[in-house]
Write a protein that holds these residues in place. Sequence first.
Motif: not given
Ligand code: NAD
Length: 396
Positions: A269, A109-110, A51, A271, A274-275, A140, A71, A47-49, A222
């Motif tokens: 983490n 990819g997935d 947030g 709040a 992010t998307q 996701s 990934v 989930g590297s792209s 996370y």
């Molecule tokens: P985000 O939407 O910015 O990032 C999600 C990432 O997952 C992206 O890189 C996307 O390409 C990848 N992804 C999604 N489906 C995928 C799949 N099937 N295969 C491969 N990659 C896939 O989300 P975020 O807010 O950074 O969340 C990341 C984690 O942090 C989550 O577990 C979220 O619950 C947690 N978190 C988020 C927050 C917040 O406020 N945003 C706070 C605390 C914890």
Amino acid sequence: MIIKPKFRDYICLTAHPEGCAINVREQVEFIKKQKHIDSPKNVLVIGSSTGYGLASRIAMAFGAGANTIGVAFERPAAKSRTASAGWYNTAEFERLAKEEGLYSKTINGDAFSNEVKEKVVELIKNDLGQIDLIIYSIASPRRTDPITGETYQSSLKPIGEAYTNKAVNFHTDIIQEVTISPASEEEVESTRKVMGGEDWQLWIEALSNAKVLSPNVKTVAYTYIGSELTYPIYRNGTIGEAKKHLEQTAKILNDKLKPINGKAYISSNKALVTQSSAAIPVVPLYIALLLKLMKDKNLDESCIEQIYRLMSTKLYSEEPLDESQIIRLDDLELRDDIQREVILQWDEINSDNIRQLTDIEGFRKEFFKLFGFGHQQIDYDTDINPDVDIQGLVQI
Ligand code: NAD
């Protein structure tokens, strides 16, 4: 192509390549100014792209000099469509990593599939030998179970009874009351299948079976716990149930990793915009209020600041870390004085005073920035090529 924001509700359908590249460069510059993170060298970020995952990859590559495999599941540009923001972020990350002489490869990819896991194992075997740290940062809306082939959808609903609270349309600043009906048992279970710990466990098992985990390996996933205000829709809702499953999975993984002295951690983490968080009912208004309160006290942190704190003061600090405890990066968000103000002010907020009482403008700016918009130095009327290649990309 002239690229302007085109949005629907909490989704932006376009992204600006140069704006996204600037976002990545800003994070890289921040991390390079910090003290070096003394951490292992081979890191996998799932989930590297965007947030938290993108910030994690940047912190490990540019703050620790690590080799990284990322990934993600992102969309390249097509005829009349821009690529997704995560695509452009990854392109810039890969460009900068190569410039710095760092090993980096991205698998698009997935992550839930066996195929992607097998490809990652092959890459590690061929290029790195072993992995020292696995960061799990997937958010996701759906997941196909690789064993049964069944697809599950996650939902953002309360459990037990309907939940009514106010929510903002952050494009218009209009606040309206929303009522969300409670989830069915099936929806609770589906959300757990998507956002719980099952896939994290499958990843660690796949890597362990392939013998590519190094001795003393660490893995971190996370979670979000949040404020009492959002408990009905988050912590005590469908997503919270899934997160509790993720947290339980850390215990299972700790047992599995014992023979190689490996450890699994959960980091709770803060709040942030992010998307994913923009899509949760009620949460955008809570974040807008939080932004104001935390900025006023100089306590606010971005993704990269949170992750730098995680890596430098928790995961790779000299102080031993207890893996049975959740790492609390949400300590500042949940400070008594901040939460007291959140609860006090929440009832007062309406469409007329939202700009005074909250930082809704800051929320909106952060939202559009996620997609590369709002940078002063970019002329958004200039034609730009949306078709950007990612160096080191492995497409599945
Ligand atoms: P985000 O939407 O910015 O990032 C999600 C990432 O997952 C992206 O890189 C996307 O390409 C990848 N992804 C999604 N489906 C995928 C799949 N099937 N295969 C491969 N990659 C896939 O989300 P975020 O807010 O950074 O969340 C990341 C984690 O942090 C989550 O577990 C979220 O619950 C947690 N978190 C988020 C927050 C917040 O406020 N945003 C706070 C605390 C914890």
